[in-house]
Design a protein around this motif. Structure first.
Motif, PDB file in Angstrom:
ATOM      1  N   ALA A  55       0.837  -1.208   0.000  1.00 58.96           N
ATOM      2  CA  ALA A  55       0.000   0.000   0.000  1.00 58.96           C
ATOM      3  C   ALA A  55       0.871   1.256   0.000  1.00 58.96           C
ATOM      4  CB  ALA A  55      -0.944  -0.012   1.200  1.00 58.96           C
ATOM      5  N   GLN A  56       1.937   1.254   0.788  1.00 58.01           N
ATOM      6  CA  GLN A  56       2.853   2.397   0.809  1.00 58.01           C
ATOM      7  C   GLN A  56       3.526   2.571  -0.546  1.00 58.01           C
ATOM      8  OE1 GLN A  56       5.024   1.250   4.451  1.00 58.01           O
ATOM      9  NE2 GLN A  56       4.499   3.279   5.255  1.00 58.01           N
ATOM     10  N   ALA A  57       3.926   1.477  -1.171  1.00 60.33           N
ATOM     11  CA  ALA A  57       4.561   1.543  -2.488  1.00 60.33           C
ATOM     12  C   ALA A  57       3.604   2.109  -3.538  1.00 60.33           C
ATOM     13  CB  ALA A  57       5.057   0.164  -2.906  1.00 60.33           C
ATOM     14  N   ALA A  58       2.303   1.889  -3.322  1.00 58.01           N
ATOM     15  CA  ALA A  58       1.294   2.407  -4.239  1.00 58.01           C
ATOM     16  C   ALA A  58       1.003   3.888  -3.996  1.00 58.01           C
ATOM     17  CB  ALA A  58       0.008   1.594  -4.118  1.00 58.01           C
ATOM     18  N   GLY A  59       1.557   4.437  -2.898  1.00 57.30           N
ATOM     19  CA  GLY A  59       1.381   5.861  -2.644  1.00 57.30           C
ATOM     20  C   GLY A  59       0.533   6.221  -1.438  1.00 57.30           C
ATOM     21  N   TRP A  60       0.011   5.240  -0.723  1.00 62.91           N
ATOM     22  CA  TRP A  60      -0.788   5.513   0.470  1.00 62.91           C
ATOM     23  C   TRP A  60       0.134   5.815   1.645  1.00 62.91           C
ATOM     24  CZ3 TRP A  60      -5.643   6.302  -0.582  1.00 62.91           C
ATOM     25  CH2 TRP A  60      -6.230   5.653  -1.669  1.00 62.91           C
ATOM     26  N   THR A  61      -0.296   6.748   2.490  1.00 62.39           N
ATOM     27  CA  THR A  61       0.484   7.051   3.689  1.00 62.39           C
ATOM     28  C   THR A  61       0.144   6.032   4.767  1.00 62.39           C
ATOM     29  OG1 THR A  61      -1.179   8.479   4.721  1.00 62.39           O
ATOM     30  CG2 THR A  61       0.374   9.530   3.171  1.00 62.39           C
ATOM     31  N   LEU A  62       1.011   5.946   5.765  1.00 56.11           N
ATOM     32  CA  LEU A  62       0.743   5.033   6.877  1.00 56.11           C
ATOM     33  C   LEU A  62      -0.542   5.435   7.600  1.00 56.11           C
ATOM     34  CD1 LEU A  62       1.781   2.518   8.184  1.00 56.11           C
ATOM     35  CD2 LEU A  62       3.246   3.897   9.640  1.00 56.11           C
ATOM     36  N   ASP A  63      -0.814   6.742   7.679  1.00 62.50           N
ATOM     37  CA  ASP A  63      -2.063   7.205   8.287  1.00 62.50           C
ATOM     38  C   ASP A  63      -3.273   6.726   7.474  1.00 62.50           C
ATOM     39  OD1 ASP A  63      -3.465   8.837  10.317  1.00 62.50           O
ATOM     40  OD2 ASP A  63      -4.020  10.078   8.587  1.00 62.50           O
ATOM     41  N   ASP A  64      -3.196   6.836   6.138  1.00 58.16           N
ATOM     42  CA  ASP A  64      -4.282   6.341   5.274  1.00 58.16           C
ATOM     43  C   ASP A  64      -4.518   4.852   5.523  1.00 58.16           C
ATOM     44  OD1 ASP A  64      -4.487   8.809   3.880  1.00 58.16           O
ATOM     45  OD2 ASP A  64      -3.019   8.169   2.387  1.00 58.16           O
ATOM     46  N   ILE A  65      -3.419   4.111   5.559  1.00 57.28           N
ATOM     47  CA  ILE A  65      -3.499   2.656   5.726  1.00 57.28           C
ATOM     48  C   ILE A  65      -4.083   2.299   7.091  1.00 57.28           C
ATOM     49  CG2 ILE A  65      -2.157   0.520   5.840  1.00 57.28           C
ATOM     50  CD1 ILE A  65      -0.108   2.034   3.946  1.00 57.28           C
ATOM     51  N   ALA A  66      -3.614   2.968   8.133  1.00 60.96           N
ATOM     52  CA  ALA A  66      -4.106   2.680   9.490  1.00 60.96           C
ATOM     53  C   ALA A  66      -5.600   2.951   9.588  1.00 60.96           C
ATOM     54  CB  ALA A  66      -3.341   3.509  10.512  1.00 60.96           C
ATOM     55  N   ARG A  67      -6.041   4.058   9.025  1.00 60.26           N
ATOM     56  CA  ARG A  67      -7.487   4.370   9.064  1.00 60.26           C
ATOM     57  C   ARG A  67      -8.295   3.350   8.277  1.00 60.26           C
ATOM     58  NH1 ARG A  67      -8.606  10.692   9.368  1.00 60.26           N
ATOM     59  NH2 ARG A  67      -6.909  11.267  10.749  1.00 60.26           N
ATOM     60  N   ALA A  68      -7.791   2.979   7.094  1.00 60.78           N
ATOM     61  CA  ALA A  68      -8.514   2.014   6.268  1.00 60.78           C
ATOM     62  C   ALA A  68      -8.591   0.648   6.951  1.00 60.78           C
ATOM     63  CB  ALA A  68      -7.832   1.887   4.904  1.00 60.78           C
ATOM     64  N   VAL A  69      -7.474   0.198   7.505  1.00 61.92           N
ATOM     65  CA  VAL A  69      -7.452  -1.103   8.185  1.00 61.92           C
ATOM     66  C   VAL A  69      -8.379  -1.074   9.400  1.00 61.92           C
ATOM     67  CG1 VAL A  69      -6.014  -2.709   9.502  1.00 61.92           C
ATOM     68  CG2 VAL A  69      -5.203  -1.798   7.319  1.00 61.92           C
ATOM     69  N   GLY A  70      -8.345   0.015  10.146  1.00 62.49           N
ATOM     70  CA  GLY A  70      -9.247   0.150  11.294  1.00 62.49           C
ATOM     71  C   GLY A  70     -10.702   0.056  10.872  1.00 62.49           C
ATOM     72  N   ASP A  71     -11.057   0.744   9.783  1.00 61.96           N
ATOM     73  CA  ASP A  71     -12.437   0.693   9.286  1.00 61.96           C
ATOM     74  C   ASP A  71     -12.811  -0.704   8.809  1.00 61.96           C
ATOM     75  OD1 ASP A  71     -12.728   3.378   9.863  1.00 61.96           O
ATOM     76  OD2 ASP A  71     -12.554   4.038   7.762  1.00 61.96           O
ATOM     77  N   LEU A  72     -11.873  -1.368   8.128  1.00 59.08           N
ATOM     78  CA  LEU A  72     -12.137  -2.737   7.668  1.00 59.08           C
ATOM     79  C   LEU A  72     -12.343  -3.685   8.841  1.00 59.08           C
ATOM     80  CD1 LEU A  72      -9.545  -2.916   4.767  1.00 59.08           C
ATOM     81  CD2 LEU A  72     -12.044  -2.964   4.531  1.00 59.08           C
ATOM     82  N   LEU A  73     -11.528  -3.539   9.870  1.00 54.66           N
ATOM     83  CA  LEU A  73     -11.680  -4.389  11.052  1.00 54.66           C
ATOM     84  C   LEU A  73     -13.002  -4.123  11.759  1.00 54.66           C
ATOM     85  CD1 LEU A  73      -8.051  -4.323  12.453  1.00 54.66           C
ATOM     86  CD2 LEU A  73      -9.228  -6.233  11.358  1.00 54.66           C
ATOM     87  N   TRP A  74     -13.380  -2.865  11.846  1.00 53.85           N
ATOM     88  CA  TRP A  74     -14.666  -2.510  12.469  1.00 53.85           C
ATOM     89  C   TRP A  74     -15.816  -3.151  11.689  1.00 53.85           C
ATOM     90  CZ3 TRP A  74     -16.281  -1.001  16.944  1.00 53.85           C
ATOM     91  CH2 TRP A  74     -17.571  -0.519  17.087  1.00 53.85           C
ATOM     92  N   ALA A  75     -15.761  -3.059  10.369  1.00 51.31           N
ATOM     93  CA  ALA A  75     -16.812  -3.655   9.540  1.00 51.31           C
ATOM     94  C   ALA A  75     -16.854  -5.177   9.738  1.00 51.31           C
ATOM     95  CB  ALA A  75     -16.582  -3.308   8.069  1.00 51.31           C
ATOM     96  N   GLN A  76     -15.697  -5.794   9.856  1.00 45.39           N
ATOM     97  CA  GLN A  76     -15.637  -7.240  10.097  1.00 45.39           C
ATOM     98  C   GLN A  76     -16.297  -7.595  11.433  1.00 45.39           C
ATOM     99  OE1 GLN A  76     -14.737  -9.650   8.073  1.00 45.39           O
ATOM    100  NE2 GLN A  76     -14.964 -11.279   9.566  1.00 45.39           N
ATOM    101  N   MET A  77     -16.037  -6.799  12.448  1.00 45.53           N
ATOM    102  CA  MET A  77     -16.638  -7.051  13.761  1.00 45.53           C
ATOM    103  C   MET A  77     -18.161  -6.903  13.703  1.00 45.53           C
ATOM    104  SD  MET A  77     -14.363  -8.066  15.815  1.00 45.53           S
ATOM    105  CE  MET A  77     -15.327  -7.995  17.296  1.00 45.53           C
ATOM    106  N   ILE A  78     -18.630  -5.912  12.971  1.00 45.32           N
ATOM    107  CA  ILE A  78     -20.082  -5.713  12.821  1.00 45.32           C
ATOM    108  C   ILE A  78     -20.698  -6.934  12.134  1.00 45.32           C
ATOM    109  CG2 ILE A  78     -21.867  -4.316  11.671  1.00 45.32           C
ATOM    110  CD1 ILE A  78     -20.574  -2.949  14.118  1.00 45.32           C
ATOM    111  N   ARG A  79     -20.058  -7.405  11.053  1.00 47.00           N
ATOM    112  CA  ARG A  79     -20.584  -8.589  10.353  1.00 47.00           C
ATOM    113  C   ARG A  79     -20.583  -9.811  11.260  1.00 47.00           C
ATOM    114  NH1 ARG A  79     -17.719  -6.200   6.074  1.00 47.00           N
ATOM    115  NH2 ARG A  79     -15.905  -7.531   6.429  1.00 47.00           N
ATOM    116  N   ALA A  80     -19.520 -10.001  12.030  1.00 49.13           N
ATOM    117  CA  ALA A  80     -19.445 -11.147  12.940  1.00 49.13           C
ATOM    118  C   ALA A  80     -20.526 -11.057  14.010  1.00 49.13           C
ATOM    119  CB  ALA A  80     -18.062 -11.219  13.583  1.00 49.13           C
TER     120      ALA A  80
END
Length: 93
Positions: A55-80
């Protein structure tokens, strides 16, 4: 047919069964134990480095990645949680 406890129902809804998950070191016990979350962090640490690097090599910042991963994990918890509710509603309605 024996009814499952609420904890068993949630575990059935949350524990991944995908073969790719098997490359990660499993917990010492499938029950709660001290520092379980630390064991999980250690098991996932190497697994998560590659997608972050890509993701960083593609141009995303670590902040972008952390927020996206956090949102994905939250969505996973909601589905579970929703899967567990549907399962429990069949047994404890």
């Amino acid at each position: 047919m024996e009814k499952a406890s609420a904890d068993e129902a949630i575990a059935l809804a949350v524990i991944p069964c995908h073969p790719a998950a098997m490359s990660v070191v499993p917990p010492k016990s499938y029950h709660a134990y001290p520092d379980r979350h630390i064991d999980c962090q250690e098991a996932l640490e190497d697994e998560i480095k590659a997608p972050i690097a890509r993701a960083q090599a593609a141009g995303w910042t670590l902040d972008d990645i952390a927020r996206a991963v956090g949102d994905l994990l939250w969505a996973q918890m909601i589905r579970a949680t929703e899967r567990a509710r549907r399962y429990l509603s069949r047994w404890f309605a």
